[in-house]
Design a protein around this motif. Sequence first.
Motif, PDB file in Angstrom:
ATOM      1  N   HIS A 138       4.003  -5.998  -5.327  1.00  0.00           N
ATOM      2  CA  HIS A 138       3.401  -6.994  -4.445  1.00  0.00           C
ATOM      3  C   HIS A 138       4.423  -8.030  -3.972  1.00  0.00           C
ATOM      4  N   ASP A 139       5.516  -8.178  -4.701  1.00  0.00           N
ATOM      5  CA  ASP A 139       6.511  -9.181  -4.334  1.00  0.00           C
ATOM      6  C   ASP A 139       7.661  -8.595  -3.512  1.00  0.00           C
ATOM      7  N   SER A 140       7.480  -7.372  -2.987  1.00  0.00           N
ATOM      8  CA  SER A 140       8.536  -6.751  -2.193  1.00  0.00           C
ATOM      9  C   SER A 140       8.716  -7.495  -0.874  1.00  0.00           C
ATOM     10  N   PRO A 141       9.980  -7.723  -0.468  1.00  0.00           N
ATOM     11  CA  PRO A 141      10.228  -8.422   0.796  1.00  0.00           C
ATOM     12  C   PRO A 141      10.091  -7.525   2.016  1.00  0.00           C
ATOM     13  N   LEU A 142       9.884  -6.229   1.821  1.00  0.00           N
ATOM     14  CA  LEU A 142       9.827  -5.304   2.948  1.00  0.00           C
ATOM     15  C   LEU A 142       8.396  -5.042   3.398  1.00  0.00           C
ATOM     16  N   ASP A 143       8.239  -4.918   4.707  1.00  0.00           N
ATOM     17  CA  ASP A 143       6.931  -4.621   5.287  1.00  0.00           C
ATOM     18  C   ASP A 143       6.576  -3.153   5.038  1.00  0.00           C
ATOM     19  N   PRO A 144       5.436  -2.860   4.422  1.00  0.00           N
ATOM     20  CA  PRO A 144       5.068  -1.466   4.121  1.00  0.00           C
ATOM     21  C   PRO A 144       4.982  -0.592   5.372  1.00  0.00           C
ATOM     22  N   MET A 145       4.452  -1.135   6.471  1.00  0.00           N
ATOM     23  CA  MET A 145       4.347  -0.329   7.688  1.00  0.00           C
ATOM     24  C   MET A 145       5.720   0.006   8.240  1.00  0.00           C
ATOM     25  N   GLY A 146       6.640  -0.958   8.209  1.00  0.00           N
ATOM     26  CA  GLY A 146       7.992  -0.684   8.674  1.00  0.00           C
ATOM     27  C   GLY A 146       8.670   0.392   7.859  1.00  0.00           C
ATOM     28  N   VAL A 147       8.489   0.350   6.540  1.00  0.00           N
ATOM     29  CA  VAL A 147       9.068   1.370   5.666  1.00  0.00           C
ATOM     30  C   VAL A 147       8.431   2.733   5.942  1.00  0.00           C
ATOM     31  N   THR A 148       7.119   2.757   6.157  1.00  0.00           N
ATOM     32  CA  THR A 148       6.422   4.012   6.461  1.00  0.00           C
ATOM     33  C   THR A 148       6.944   4.631   7.753  1.00  0.00           C
ATOM     34  N   LEU A 149       7.174   3.795   8.763  1.00  0.00           N
ATOM     35  CA  LEU A 149       7.711   4.296  10.032  1.00  0.00           C
ATOM     36  C   LEU A 149       9.125   4.841   9.850  1.00  0.00           C
ATOM     37  N   ALA A 150       9.935   4.170   9.030  1.00  0.00           N
ATOM     38  CA  ALA A 150      11.290   4.655   8.768  1.00  0.00           C
ATOM     39  C   ALA A 150      11.253   5.991   8.025  1.00  0.00           C
ATOM     40  N   LEU A 151      10.326   6.140   7.086  1.00  0.00           N
ATOM     41  CA  LEU A 151      10.177   7.418   6.380  1.00  0.00           C
ATOM     42  C   LEU A 151       9.724   8.524   7.328  1.00  0.00           C
ATOM     43  N   ALA A 152       8.830   8.175   8.257  1.00  0.00           N
ATOM     44  CA  ALA A 152       8.393   9.155   9.255  1.00  0.00           C
ATOM     45  C   ALA A 152       9.564   9.564  10.139  1.00  0.00           C
ATOM     46  N   ALA A 153      10.431   8.600  10.480  1.00  0.00           N
ATOM     47  CA  ALA A 153      11.635   8.922  11.247  1.00  0.00           C
ATOM     48  C   ALA A 153      12.552   9.842  10.452  1.00  0.00           C
ATOM     49  N   ALA A 154      12.600   9.656   9.128  1.00  0.00           N
ATOM     50  CA  ALA A 154      13.407  10.533   8.268  1.00  0.00           C
ATOM     51  C   ALA A 154      12.887  11.966   8.314  1.00  0.00           C
ATOM     52  N   VAL A 155      11.569  12.118   8.290  1.00  0.00           N
ATOM     53  CA  VAL A 155      10.970  13.454   8.392  1.00  0.00           C
ATOM     54  C   VAL A 155      11.351  14.095   9.727  1.00  0.00           C
ATOM     55  N   CYS A 156      11.307  13.304  10.796  1.00  0.00           N
ATOM     56  CA  CYS A 156      11.677  13.821  12.114  1.00  0.00           C
ATOM     57  C   CYS A 156      13.151  14.209  12.158  1.00  0.00           C
TER      58      CYS A 156
END
Length: 292
Positions: A138-156
Motif C-alpha cells: 500500500h505504501d508503493s510510490p508507483l501507480d498500479p495502472m502505470g505499471v500494468t500498462l508497462a507490463l502490457a507493453a512488455a508482453v507486446c
Amino acid sequence: MNSTRSTLWLPALAVLGSVTSLCIGTSFAKKLFPLIGAEGTSALRVGFSALVLLIVWRPWRWPLSRRDAGSVIRYGLTLGVMNLLFYLALRTIPFGIAVAIEFSGPLAVAMWSSRRPVDFVWLACAIAGLVMLLPLGHDSPLDPMGVTLALAAAVCWALYIVFGKKAGHLHAGHSVSLGLVAASFVVVPYGIAHAGASLLNPGILAAGLGVAVISSAIPMSLEMMALKRLPSETFGIMVSLEPAVASLLAMLLLGEHLMSSQWLAIGFIVLASIGSTVTAKRAATPSVEVAG
C-alpha cells in the motif's frame, strides 16, 4: 591494430548513441503530454517515423510475398500497440522504471527456450528487480495502472520479437518501414480521436517530427549500422544498458529522481539482460533488438 579497434569502437559507440537518442527523444515526448496527451504524442511519433523511413528506404522497391506481408503486418501492429501502451504508462510512472519493466518482455523470450542452470540465475535477477518495482504494498510510490500498462507493453515487445523473427529474412529497412506503416494504422487514429485538432498546431507538428527523428529514425539507423559490424552478444550488452541510460536522462531532463531501492531494482534487470546475452547462443536477430 588501430583499424581493428576502430572497427569495434565505432559500432559500439553507434549503439550507445542509439540508446541515448531514443531516451532523449522519449524524454522530450513526455513534455508534450500536457499539450496533446500520451495518445497524441504517440500518434505523432509513430506517424512521422513511418513517413521518414518510407522516404529513406522506399520499401516498394522490394517484392513482398503474401506470407511476408502477413508477418510484417502482425509485428507492425504489435509495435504500434507497444508504443501506445508504453507512452500511456509514462503518464504516471518514471521513464526509467517503465523501460526496466518493459525489458521483461525480451528477457522472457530469451529465457523461454533455454533450460540451462545459468539462465535461472538471470531469471532470478529479473524477478527480483520486478518484485522490487511492482506496487505490491500500500505504501508503493508507483501507480498500479502505470505499471500494468508497462507490463502490457512488455508482453507486446515479446510478441513483436516473435513476429519479427518470421520477417527476419527481409532487409531491415524493408520490414521496419512497412512495420511502422502498419503501426501507424493503430496509433494515429487513436491519437487523433483523443487529441483532435491540437495535432494540427504547427509548433506541435514540428515537435512531433523532432521526437520521431530523435527517438525512431536516428536510433534505428544507428542500430542497423552497428548490427552489421558487431557480434550479436556485444550488441545485446550495449542495448541492455537502456534502462540505466533512461533513468539517468530522465533525472537530468525530466527531474525524475528514483529511490535507492528503485535504482537497485533497475540494476538487477540490467544485470539479467546482460547476463542472458553473454551466456546465450549466437542466435540473436536484428528484429529482437530494434524496438522502442
